[in-house]
Write an enzyme that holds these catalytic residues in place. Structure first.
Site, PDB file in Angstrom:
ATOM      1  N   SER A 227       0.803  -1.295  -0.007  1.00 52.01           N
ATOM      2  CA  SER A 227       0.071   0.164   0.023  1.00 52.01           C
ATOM      3  C   SER A 227       0.718   1.149   0.102  1.00 52.01           C
ATOM      4  CB  SER A 227      -0.849   0.091   1.273  1.00 52.01           C
ATOM      5  OG  SER A 227      -2.020  -1.100   1.197  1.00 52.01           O
ATOM      6  N   PRO A 306      -8.473  -0.299  -6.313  1.00 54.83           N
ATOM      7  CA  PRO A 306      -7.703   0.779  -5.285  1.00 54.83           C
ATOM      8  C   PRO A 306      -8.631   1.269  -4.364  1.00 54.83           C
ATOM      9  CG  PRO A 306      -8.765   1.327  -7.317  1.00 54.83           C
ATOM     10  CD  PRO A 306      -8.647  -0.053  -7.508  1.00 54.83           C
ATOM     11  N   ARG A 348      -3.607   5.246  12.284  1.00 57.22           N
ATOM     12  CA  ARG A 348      -2.517   5.152  11.494  1.00 57.22           C
ATOM     13  C   ARG A 348      -1.196   5.807  12.124  1.00 57.22           C
ATOM     14  NH1 ARG A 348      -2.187   7.284   7.037  1.00 57.22           N
ATOM     15  NH2 ARG A 348      -0.891   5.550   5.943  1.00 57.22           N
ATOM     16  N   CYS A 379      -5.073   8.496  26.718  1.00 58.35           N
ATOM     17  CA  CYS A 379      -4.029   8.329  27.803  1.00 58.35           C
ATOM     18  C   CYS A 379      -3.163   7.371  27.336  1.00 58.35           C
ATOM     19  CB  CYS A 379      -4.888   7.644  28.991  1.00 58.35           C
ATOM     20  SG  CYS A 379      -3.823   7.718  30.791  1.00 58.35           S
ATOM     21  N   GLU A 380      -2.326   7.799  26.306  1.00 61.33           N
ATOM     22  CA  GLU A 380      -1.274   7.012  25.725  1.00 61.33           C
ATOM     23  C   GLU A 380      -0.083   8.180  25.170  1.00 61.33           C
ATOM     24  OE1 GLU A 380      -0.490   4.017  25.006  1.00 61.33           O
ATOM     25  OE2 GLU A 380      -2.292   3.100  25.662  1.00 61.33           O
ATOM     26  N   TYR A 409      -9.060   4.435   5.799  1.00 58.21           N
ATOM     27  CA  TYR A 409      -8.538   3.842   6.948  1.00 58.21           C
ATOM     28  C   TYR A 409      -8.373   4.669   8.473  1.00 58.21           C
ATOM     29  CZ  TYR A 409      -6.764   0.778   3.354  1.00 58.21           C
ATOM     30  OH  TYR A 409      -6.882   0.034   2.152  1.00 58.21           O
TER      31      TYR A 409
END
Length: 475
Positions: A227, A306, A348, A379-380, A409
């Site tokens: 991709s 596509p 992503r 919380c990351e 996506y």
């Protein structure tokens, strides 16, 4: 002097500018505010709240038409499948069919969306690895046009389902051709050490078995090399390898089709420069003709798949800024701009370091550019939406922030992390905005927790004896 923390290719000349090819075609600033598809994002935010994913219908449909026409001009016979995994809603499926594309699905859920949207079963291709027997049966019984077989056992499973349904099922065989696409390692899907497809040297034996099964019709080979690929080189090499195998297998029985997959790249930032799709189609067609001539066969019917290329540039996510926090590091100061979304609506960047572009959407500014990192509210520490971007130094809480090229996506990968409701998907066409997928409510998120139902009995805490038995390994 360049900012020591800024990527070298990041342009600081105008933090209000909208890079061509990154934002939906026709996006403009009117009185300082972004107008997408003829609609003012301030008005959309006032009506629908933030965050939201806005898809320009005319851009998505125009790109679908453009890629279909490009490949139809380059090849004598071609089928274009829209890869539904990029973004699939009922309306998106209908747009694609209206523009002459078939639909590629890779799960029972995607199949259900396509069928309920009115997509003809024969126009659907069913993809993916590890398809369950129940999902295979549902697809066969619905009349799905083509299954892509990903493993030897799938040939047996699809054959059994087709025999029960009293039909002959068209199938393609996914081949791992060993071409390493020029993309991120996690996005390259046709090298040897990965889960998709059948190694090229194992294909003849499996094809012989498929042809022994009377309820299957093998119509062609399939490959997908990855991709976010910017040029035709990888596709051309894959086609050369596939055509040699195609000629060998076609010498004993008809093999009319060849599916070259998808993965055509788009510009997420001004630094990205994908080759125009017309040039890719022409170069790929030339490579296929040369390879076919070399092995002495006519060019087969070609299929492509596509997804991102069509809907990625058509989508923009709009957030509200909550906090702005300058953070000093050894080499300078970075401004952290936190928004009311994050990795739950765009996974992503956290998955593979994807880069995006952002702009203040509700106004323009004459302030000097400041290097910003757009962070989510989760919380990351890895909850980053845009790793580096130049925004006006007066960026402030309450501003709307738009992130470009989020049509593919983002909704598809969205989650309820931190019990966060997923945002809506909106469509705009000629200034009119409508909802494709409604915003989740907190009640939606909580409804699956059986312990929160009114009739649920409170959980009983373990007694010391229970704990003791667990500690002794009796549980």
């Amino acid at each position: 002097m360049p900012h020591p923390l800024a990527p070298l290719l990041l342009d600081a000349s105008d933090p209000n500018a909208l890079a061509e090819g990154v934002w939906p075609a026709g996006t403009e600033r009117v009185d300082g505010a972004l107008r997408i598809g003829g609609a003012d994002v301030r008005e959309i935010a006032a009506q629908h709240g933030t965050p939201f994913l806005l898809v320009d219908e005319m851009v998505a449909r125009g790109r679908a038409r453009r890629i279909r026409e490009a490949f139809e001009a380059a090849f004598p016979a071609v089928d274009v499948y829209y890869a539904g995994k990029a973004l699939l809603t009922a309306d998106v499926a209908r747009w694609m069919r209206a523009e002459g594309l078939r639909i590629d699905v890779c799960s029972g859920g995607e199949l259900a969306i396509a069928l309920r949207a009115g997509v003809e079963p024969e126009a659907i291709g069913f993809h993916g690895n590890n398809k369950s027997e129940s999902v295979i049966a549902a697809g066969v019984e619905a009349g799905v046009g083509t299954f892509v077989l990903d493993a030897p056992i799938e040939a047996e499973r699809v054959a059994a389902a087709a025999e029960r349904a009293g039909r002959v099922q068209r199938v393609r065989l996914r081949v791992s051709v060993g071409v390493h696409a020029s993309t991120h390692e996690f996005l390259a899907t046709s090298h040897e050490d990965q889960k998709f497809g059948v190694p090229i040297d194992e294909v003849p034996e499996l094809v012989a078995r498929i042809r022994e099964l009377p309820s299957l019709e093998l119509v062609g080979l399939h490959s997908h090399i990855g991709s976010q690929i910017f040029d035709a080189d990888g596709f051309a090499e894959s086609a050369r390898r596939l055509l040699a195998l195609h000629a060998e297998l076609g010498a004993t029985a008809p093999l009319p089709e060849l599916n070259l997959g998808g993965g055509f790249g788009i510009a997420y930032t001004a630094a990205d420069s994908p080759e125009p799709i017309e040039a890719i189609a022409e170069r790929l067609a030339a490579a296929v003709r040369d390879a076919a001539d070399h092995v002495g066969i006519p060019v087969p019917r070609i299929a492509i798949e596509p997804g991102r290329w069509i809907v990625g540039p058509a989508g923009v996510t709009v957030y509200t800024i909550g906090t702005v926090k300058p953070v000093r590091v050894d080499d300078g100061t970075r401004t952290y701009v936190s928004v009311d979304g994050g990795m739950s609506d765009n996974a992503r960047p956290a998955l593979y370091g994807a880069q995006y572009s952002a702009r203040i959407a509700n106004r323009s500014s004459d302030a000097e550019p400041a290097l910003a990192r757009v962070a989510g509210h989760h919380c990351e520490s890895g909850d980053i939406v845009v790793d580096a971007e130049w925004l006006p130094a007066d960026v402030a809480p309450g501003d709307l922030l738009a992130v470009a090229a989020t049509g593919a996506y983002c909704h598809s990968l969205a989650s309820n992390y931190n019990a966060t409701p997923r945002p809506p998907v909106l469509a705009v066409a000629n200034g009119e905005v409508r909802t494709l997928v409604r915003r989740e409510s907190l009640d939606d998120v909580l409804s699956r927790d059986v312990g929160l139902r009114p009739e649920a009995e409170p959980a009983t805490a373990p007694t010391p004896s229970h704990v003791a038995s667990i500690d002794q390994g009796d549980a």
